[in-house]
Design an enzyme around this catalytic site. Structure first.
Site: not given
Length: 350
Positions: A176, A283
């Site tokens: 991320e 995710e």
């Protein structure tokens, strides 16, 4: 008699017209999604070894104890994602995920016939949009040394996996990273340096096996402007990668998935057409107490990824489904309070 026949004919024609109008107004059944037998249905289970070490027991729906990985496989999951920290602490929630623990779990998963994704955080603990802290051992390193650190750490972990008989199918360089990684050196404020760090991870991965697919991953998968900005910069700075990875958490966006699932689908398709890269939701998660919502969200995300043309939507990975709240405190798991998997995970079946 002729009037009666004429009247009957008028009624028949009217009914036929009515049926025709109804048929036109009815929505046609949706076309079936293309079959993709290679679709990755995944679970990130970085907490699993510590859950087992601290005595947490996983149960099947009949109440019998069962290996968590087998429970996941029974629900259609064929892929395991594992995060790697550099020099982690022993904290059960924010530590572990060392090279050794990662190798052991990868071997277990592969022995069950599951596919492997490795997620490099390049930190001693969590790296995400809010924090991208350097490992303590790298803090005083020059940028040139940092590039070597990324290469050596990546190569070292993947070499250990290969020695154990596991070659991951996918490797994530950074976790991320909309703001970059290894702050401040690898911040997106200096995208040229971030690009060099990402490329060192790519090169180390391909040195182990050129067939491993490298993922670059950012959050808010429904936010097309965010993705265009980041990957336009990646293109301009010659970042080397194979797959665009996305996170999608309606919970953290404070929305219901129905409000932005179409935006996720649009973004997936736009990434493929704009950058000629495959895409993958690496995710996803939703409130474990809202079983039907989580099930519906998962089905919708899987459908959105599978709708990407030419099977270029590769898969969907649930983040820590086994991370029961009683053990982790994490709300977006997919495990029930009785130690059994949530029925929401049945979305991965078929």
């Amino acid at each position: 008699m002729r009037l009666k026949l004429l009247f009957k004919l008028i009624i028949i024609l009217a009914l036929a017209g009515s049926c025709s109008a109804q048929d036109k107004n009815q929505s046609l059944p949706e076309a079936p999604l293309p079959v993709n037998d290679n679709f990755a249905k995944g679970a990130d289970v970085g907490w699993l070894s510590q859950m087992e070490a601290t005595g947490y027991t996983f149960y099947d729906t009949d109440g019998s104890p069962k290996d968590c990985l087998k429970l996941l496989k029974d629900r259609g999951i064929n892929t395991i994602r594992l995060r790697v920290f550099v020099n982690p602490s022993d904290d059960k929630l924010t530590g572990h995920c060392s090279k050794e623990e990662t190798v052991a779990m990868a071997v277990r998963a592969q022995n069950l016939g599951m596919r492997i994704m490795i997620d490099f955080h390049y930190s001693d603990s969590w790296a995400d949009p809010g924090k991208q802290n350097k490992p303590a051992a790298w803090v005083n390193h020059t940028f040139e040394e940092l590039k070597n650190d990324v290469y050596d750490h990546t190569f070292d972990v993947l070499s250990a996996l290969k020695t154990a008989g596991v070659t991951p199918e996918w490797v994530q360089i950074g976790n991320e990273i909309p703001g970059g990684m290894l702050w401040p050196d690898g911040s997106t404020d200096n995208f040229g340096q971030l690009a060099q760090l990402l490329n060192k991870g790519y090169e180390a991965t391909k040195a182990i096996d050129k067939n491993i697919q490298v993922i670059v991953h950012i959050d808010q998968g429904n936010n097309n402007a965010r993705f265009r900005w980041f990957f336009d910069q990646a293109t301009a700075n010659n970042v080397k990668y194979d797959i665009i990875g996305l996170s999608y958490y309606p919970f953290w966006l404070k929305t219901d998935y129905t409000e932005n699932i179409a935006d996720l689908e649009y973004n997936l398709k736009d990434m493929v057409s704009r950058y000629d890269k495959d895409v993958m939701v690496v995710e996803v998660g939703e409130d474990y107490q809202k079983v039907q919502t989580t099930y519906g969200m998962l089905k919708a995300v899987i459908k959105a990824v599978k709708s990407v043309p030419n099977n270029r939507g590769l898969g969907v990975v649930y983040w820590e489904p086994e991370g029961a709240k009683s053990w982790s405190g994490y709300q977006l798991n997919a495990w029930q309070d009785n130690g059994q998997p949530s029925p929401a995970l049945d979305a991965f079946k078929n």
